[in-house]
Motif scaffolding. Structure first.
Motif, PDB file in Angstrom:
ATOM      1  N   GLU A 250     -62.445  81.973 -37.918  1.00 25.05           N
ATOM      2  CA  GLU A 250     -62.917  81.107 -36.842  1.00 25.05           C
ATOM      3  C   GLU A 250     -61.755  80.607 -35.981  1.00 25.05           C
ATOM      4  OE1 GLU A 250     -65.592  78.029 -38.030  1.00 25.05           O
ATOM      5  OE2 GLU A 250     -66.962  79.403 -39.052  1.00 25.05           O
ATOM      6  N   ILE A 251     -60.612  80.358 -36.588  1.00 27.46           N
ATOM      7  CA  ILE A 251     -59.436  79.959 -35.808  1.00 27.46           C
ATOM      8  C   ILE A 251     -59.020  81.095 -34.877  1.00 27.46           C
ATOM      9  CG2 ILE A 251     -56.963  79.441 -35.959  1.00 27.46           C
ATOM     10  CD1 ILE A 251     -57.585  77.769 -38.451  1.00 27.46           C
ATOM     11  N   ALA A 254     -61.470  81.129 -32.053  1.00 32.38           N
ATOM     12  CA  ALA A 254     -61.254  79.988 -31.170  1.00 32.38           C
ATOM     13  C   ALA A 254     -60.040  80.215 -30.275  1.00 32.38           C
ATOM     14  CB  ALA A 254     -61.077  78.712 -31.998  1.00 32.38           C
ATOM     15  N   LEU A 258     -60.389  80.180 -26.280  1.00 34.96           N
ATOM     16  CA  LEU A 258     -59.664  79.175 -25.504  1.00 34.96           C
ATOM     17  C   LEU A 258     -58.727  79.813 -24.483  1.00 34.96           C
ATOM     18  CD1 LEU A 258     -58.874  76.635 -28.359  1.00 34.96           C
ATOM     19  CD2 LEU A 258     -60.248  76.166 -26.312  1.00 34.96           C
ATOM     20  N   GLU A 261     -60.892  80.344 -21.484  1.00 31.44           N
ATOM     21  CA  GLU A 261     -61.620  79.214 -20.902  1.00 31.44           C
ATOM     22  C   GLU A 261     -60.821  78.525 -19.806  1.00 31.44           C
ATOM     23  OE1 GLU A 261     -62.852  76.506 -23.906  1.00 31.44           O
ATOM     24  OE2 GLU A 261     -64.199  77.937 -24.885  1.00 31.44           O
ATOM     25  N   THR A 274     -53.622  72.764 -27.774  1.00 31.56           N
ATOM     26  CA  THR A 274     -55.085  72.830 -27.787  1.00 31.56           C
ATOM     27  C   THR A 274     -55.601  73.614 -28.985  1.00 31.56           C
ATOM     28  OG1 THR A 274     -55.120  72.734 -25.372  1.00 31.56           O
ATOM     29  CG2 THR A 274     -57.116  73.513 -26.461  1.00 31.56           C
ATOM     30  N   VAL A 275     -54.978  74.756 -29.282  1.00 30.57           N
ATOM     31  CA  VAL A 275     -55.426  75.588 -30.415  1.00 30.57           C
ATOM     32  C   VAL A 275     -55.151  74.891 -31.745  1.00 30.57           C
ATOM     33  CG1 VAL A 275     -55.169  77.793 -31.594  1.00 30.57           C
ATOM     34  CG2 VAL A 275     -55.151  77.721 -29.108  1.00 30.57           C
ATOM     35  N   GLU A 277     -55.186  71.662 -32.268  1.00 29.54           N
ATOM     36  CA  GLU A 277     -56.213  70.621 -32.411  1.00 29.54           C
ATOM     37  C   GLU A 277     -57.542  71.236 -32.819  1.00 29.54           C
ATOM     38  OE1 GLU A 277     -56.100  68.808 -28.589  1.00 29.54           O
ATOM     39  OE2 GLU A 277     -54.403  67.490 -29.079  1.00 29.54           O
ATOM     40  N   LYS A 278     -57.899  72.357 -32.201  1.00 31.57           N
ATOM     41  CA  LYS A 278     -59.142  73.039 -32.568  1.00 31.57           C
ATOM     42  C   LYS A 278     -59.075  73.574 -33.989  1.00 31.57           C
ATOM     43  CE  LYS A 278     -63.225  74.716 -31.685  1.00 31.57           C
ATOM     44  NZ  LYS A 278     -64.391  73.794 -31.523  1.00 31.57           N
ATOM     45  N   SER A 279     -57.902  74.062 -34.396  1.00 32.12           N
ATOM     46  CA  SER A 279     -57.720  74.582 -35.758  1.00 32.12           C
ATOM     47  C   SER A 279     -57.911  73.472 -36.783  1.00 32.12           C
ATOM     48  CB  SER A 279     -56.322  75.193 -35.901  1.00 32.12           C
ATOM     49  OG  SER A 279     -56.152  76.281 -35.025  1.00 32.12           O
ATOM     50  N   GLU A 281     -59.762  70.860 -36.414  1.00 32.10           N
ATOM     51  CA  GLU A 281     -61.197  70.578 -36.439  1.00 32.10           C
ATOM     52  C   GLU A 281     -61.940  71.608 -37.288  1.00 32.10           C
ATOM     53  OE1 GLU A 281     -64.740  71.052 -33.175  1.00 32.10           O
ATOM     54  OE2 GLU A 281     -62.894  70.052 -32.504  1.00 32.10           O
ATOM     55  N   ILE A 282     -61.614  72.877 -37.094  1.00 32.11           N
ATOM     56  CA  ILE A 282     -62.251  73.950 -37.876  1.00 32.11           C
ATOM     57  C   ILE A 282     -61.901  73.823 -39.355  1.00 32.11           C
ATOM     58  CG2 ILE A 282     -62.303  76.446 -38.257  1.00 32.11           C
ATOM     59  CD1 ILE A 282     -61.790  76.764 -35.218  1.00 32.11           C
TER      60      ILE A 282
END
Length: 315
Positions: A250-251, A254, A258, A261, A274-275, A277-279, A281-282
Motif C-alpha cells: 500500500e505504501i 500511495a 501521490l 496527484e 508527503t509520502v 506522512e502517508k506511510s 498513516e498506512i
C-alpha cells in the motif's frame, strides 16, 4: 618482458616446481596442480600480495571484467603456457572480485546475470542448479584425496560471491547492503579453523538473503515492495507477516499515486515529506510500528527509498 626475465620470474614464483612436467600431465592432474599452487600463493603472507603480483604480471588491462594476457605469456600455447594463464585468471578473479573469471578457471558454471541487475534473486541464472548444490559442488571441487581440504580457495571464492551480492545491494537495497557489510568485515584470522568458520558464516549470510528475497517474491513483492518492507523492519532477515506485506504494497501504491496527484517536478523534499506522512498513516492502519516524529533506522531507510523512487520516476 624478455625470455630471460620470464624464466627468472617463474622460478621465483614456483621455486620447487618443474613447469615442463605440466605438458605431460592429464587434465585432472593439471587441475589438481592449479588448485595446489593457487592455495599456496593465496596462503603466503601479506594477504595475497604474491598471488596478486603473479596475476598482474601474466595478465593486463583487467578492466570491466575483461582481461588480456601479456605478450610474454600469450605467445606460449603449450599446455604449460595455458596452465600458467589459467592460474593467473583464477587468482585475479578471486583477488579482484571477478567471480566469473574465477569460476571459468575452476571449470564451474558461470553466473549469467549482471550483479547490478538481478543478483541474488534469480535461482536459475545466478546458481544454475540452486545455491545449495552450487556450494556443495564448490566444496567438493576443493577437497583433496588423502590431504587436508583447501582453506584459502573456498574462502576467497565464497567472499567473491558474497561481494557480488553486496554490489547488487549497493544499487538496490541499503538494508541488505548493511547486512552484508556486517558479515564481510573480517579480514584477519588466527588459524584455518577461523577461516573455515568465517567462510561458513559468509555463505550462510548469502543463503539467508537469497531465501529472504525468494520469500519476498512468493509474497507478491516487487523490488520496490521488497525495499519498503525491509525498511519497515529496519533489518533483515525477518518473518514475512501479512500486515507488513500488505503495508509495504500500500505504501508503494500511495507513493505512485501521490507522484501523479501534484506536480513534484521541482520539489523532491515536499514529495518525501508527503509520502512519509502517508506511510505513517498506512502503517498505523496495519498495526506496523513506524514513527516519523523522531529519527530511527526505519525512517531513514524509507526516506531513502522514497528519494530513490522519485529519482527513477521524475525526469
Amino acid at each position: 618482458m624478455t625470455a630471460e626475465q620470464k624464466n627468472t620470474f617463474l622460478k621465483q614464483v614456483f621455486p620447487n616446481l618443474l613447469l615442463d612436467k605440466i605438458n605431460a600431465m592429464s587434465d585432472d592432474e593439471r587441475q589438481s596442480l592449479l588448485f595446489e599452487q593457487a592455495e599456496r600463493l593465496l596462503a603466503m603472507p601479506y594477504n595475497g600480495d604474491v598471488a596478486r603480483f603473479y596475476a598482474y604480471t601474466v595478465l593486463k588491462d583487467m578492466e570491466d571484467g575483461e582481461v588480456t594476457v601479456s605478450p610474454a605469456f600469450a605467445s606460449d600455447d603449450s599446455q604449460c603456457g595455458c596452465w600458467l594463464v589459467r592460474l593467473a585468471k583464477l587468482l585475479a578473479g578471486l583477488l579482484n572480485s571477478n567471480v566469473n573469471l574465477a569460476l571459468e578457471a575452476c571449470g564451474l558454471p558461470l553466473f549469467t546475470t549482471d550483479a547490478a541487475q538481478t543478483f541474488p534473486t534469480d535461482d536459475k541464472h545466478v546458481f544454475p542448479d540452486g545455491p545449495t548444490k552450487f556450494h556443495d559442488d564448490l566444496l567438493r571441487l576443493f577437497m583433496r584425496q588423502n590431504h587436508k581440504p583447501y582453506v584459502y580457495l573456498p574462502l576467497y571464492m565464497v567472499k567473491v560471491i558474497c561481494k557480488r551480492a553486496l554490489e547488487w545491494a549497493m544499487c538496490h537495497n541499503p538494508v541488505i547492503q548493511d547486512y552484508f557489510a556486517q558479515q564481510l568485515h573480517k579480514s584477519s584470522f588466527k588459524d584455518d579453523t577461523e577461516r573455515d568458520k568465517y567462510r561458513e558464516e559468509c555463505w550462510e549470510a548469502m543463503l539467508n538473503i537469497h531465501n529472504h528475497l525468494v520469500c519476498g517474491r512468493e509474497n507478491g513483492l516487487d523490488e520496490d515492495g521488497q525495499f519498503i518492507i525491509d525498511a519497515l523492519w529496519g533489518f533483515v532477515p525477518y518473518p514475512y507477516e501479512d500486515n507488513y506485506v500488505t503495508c509495504a504494497k500500500e505504501i508503494k501504491n500511495a507513493a505512485q499515486s501521490l507522484l501523479h496527484e501534484r506536480d513534484y517536478q521541482e520539489n523532491m523534499k515536499e514529495y518525501v515529506k508527503t509520502v512519509l506522512e502517508k506511510s505513517s498513516e498506512i502503517a498505523g492502519e496495519h498495526d506496523v510500528d513506524f514513527d516519523i516524529h523522531e529519527w530511527n533506522i526505519s525512517y531513514s531507510y524509507l526516506a531513502y527509498w522514497i528519494e530513490y523512487y522519485y529519482g527513477n520516476h521524475v525526469k
